[in-house]
Write an enzyme that holds these catalytic residues in place. Sequence first.
Site, PDB file in Angstrom:
ATOM      1  CG  ASP A 101      -1.680   1.215   1.457  1.00 59.87           C
ATOM      2  OD1 ASP A 101      -2.272   1.720   0.480  1.00 59.87           O
ATOM      3  OD2 ASP A 101      -1.712   1.723   2.610  1.00 59.87           O
ATOM      4  CG  ASP A 109      -1.451   7.740   0.590  1.00 61.75           C
ATOM      5  OD1 ASP A 109      -0.416   8.333   0.263  1.00 61.75           O
ATOM      6  OD2 ASP A 109      -2.485   7.739  -0.114  1.00 61.75           O
ATOM      7  NE  ARG A 156     -12.396   3.217  -2.309  1.00 60.78           N
ATOM      8  CZ  ARG A 156     -11.507   4.052  -1.774  1.00 60.78           C
ATOM      9  NH1 ARG A 156     -10.804   4.862  -2.551  1.00 60.78           N
ATOM     10  NH2 ARG A 156     -11.340   4.111  -0.476  1.00 60.78           N
ATOM     11  CE  LYS A 157      -5.171  -0.571  -1.661  1.00 61.36           C
ATOM     12  NZ  LYS A 157      -3.925  -0.113  -0.987  1.00 61.36           N
ATOM     13  CB  THR A 193      -2.065   3.339  -3.953  1.00 66.14           C
ATOM     14  OG1 THR A 193      -2.500   4.465  -3.189  1.00 66.14           O
ATOM     15  CG2 THR A 193      -1.760   3.786  -5.371  1.00 66.14           C
ATOM     16  CG  ASN A 194      -8.147   1.837  -2.498  1.00 63.66           C
ATOM     17  OD1 ASN A 194      -7.951   1.107  -3.462  1.00 63.66           O
ATOM     18  ND2 ASN A 194      -8.772   1.425  -1.407  1.00 63.66           N
ATOM     19  CD  GLN A 195      -3.679   7.799  -3.894  1.00 63.22           C
ATOM     20  OE1 GLN A 195      -4.072   8.945  -3.642  1.00 63.22           O
ATOM     21  NE2 GLN A 195      -2.843   7.149  -3.087  1.00 63.22           N
TER      22      GLN A 195
HETATM   23 MG   LIG Z   1      -2.816   3.238   3.537  1.00 63.25          MG
END
Ligand SMILES: [Mg+2]
Length: 187
Positions: free
Chosen positions: A18, A20, A112-113, A62-64
């Site tokens: 991941d 962030d 998204r995860k 990564t989810n953004q």
């Molecule tokens: Mg995170």
Amino acid sequence: MPHIPFAQIDRSWSLFLDRDGVINERLPGAYVTHWGQFVFLPGVPSAMAHFRSRFGRMVVVTNQQGVGKGLMRPADLAAIHDRMSTELVAAGARLDGIYACPDLRDQPHNCRKPAPALGQQAQRDFPDIDFARTIMVGDTPGDLAFGRNLGMYTVWVSGTEAPPPTELYDLQVTGLAELAARLGATS
Ligand SMILES: [Mg+2]
């Protein structure tokens, strides 16, 4: 909970990270929208250099949704990832790929995860990725459930997030530097 078989880890293994809260500092309630807000967590580039020497594949998932919300453009996110990749290459920690989901949380069938889409995308690009020989590292329940959904070993980076259910993770560490030390890195 299975133990992570660190002694078996060789280049047939993959590492999914991941972003962030694992690679860089999270901005609680906000998004990293430009490079000036991107701060590597302590020891991360050198830890990732160790991972590079151990794992056959190393990718970021990564989810953004800041993109989906219109808070940054896809090009802004790409620019952040270009800079991050450049810094990591300089540290000896080249990534095989960065897979980002720009979708909104409430969008049906989003990537998204914990949905497995980003993992499947990585495996399409690198068919040698074996999810049964993959470690997923994340700081949120969604990251860990993503790993579980794909049959990966999971590592929870504790810190700013509330503890996830213990059945979601196989190991808890305080950060990537601790994970590298457990893998035998000497710094
Ligand atoms: Mg995170």
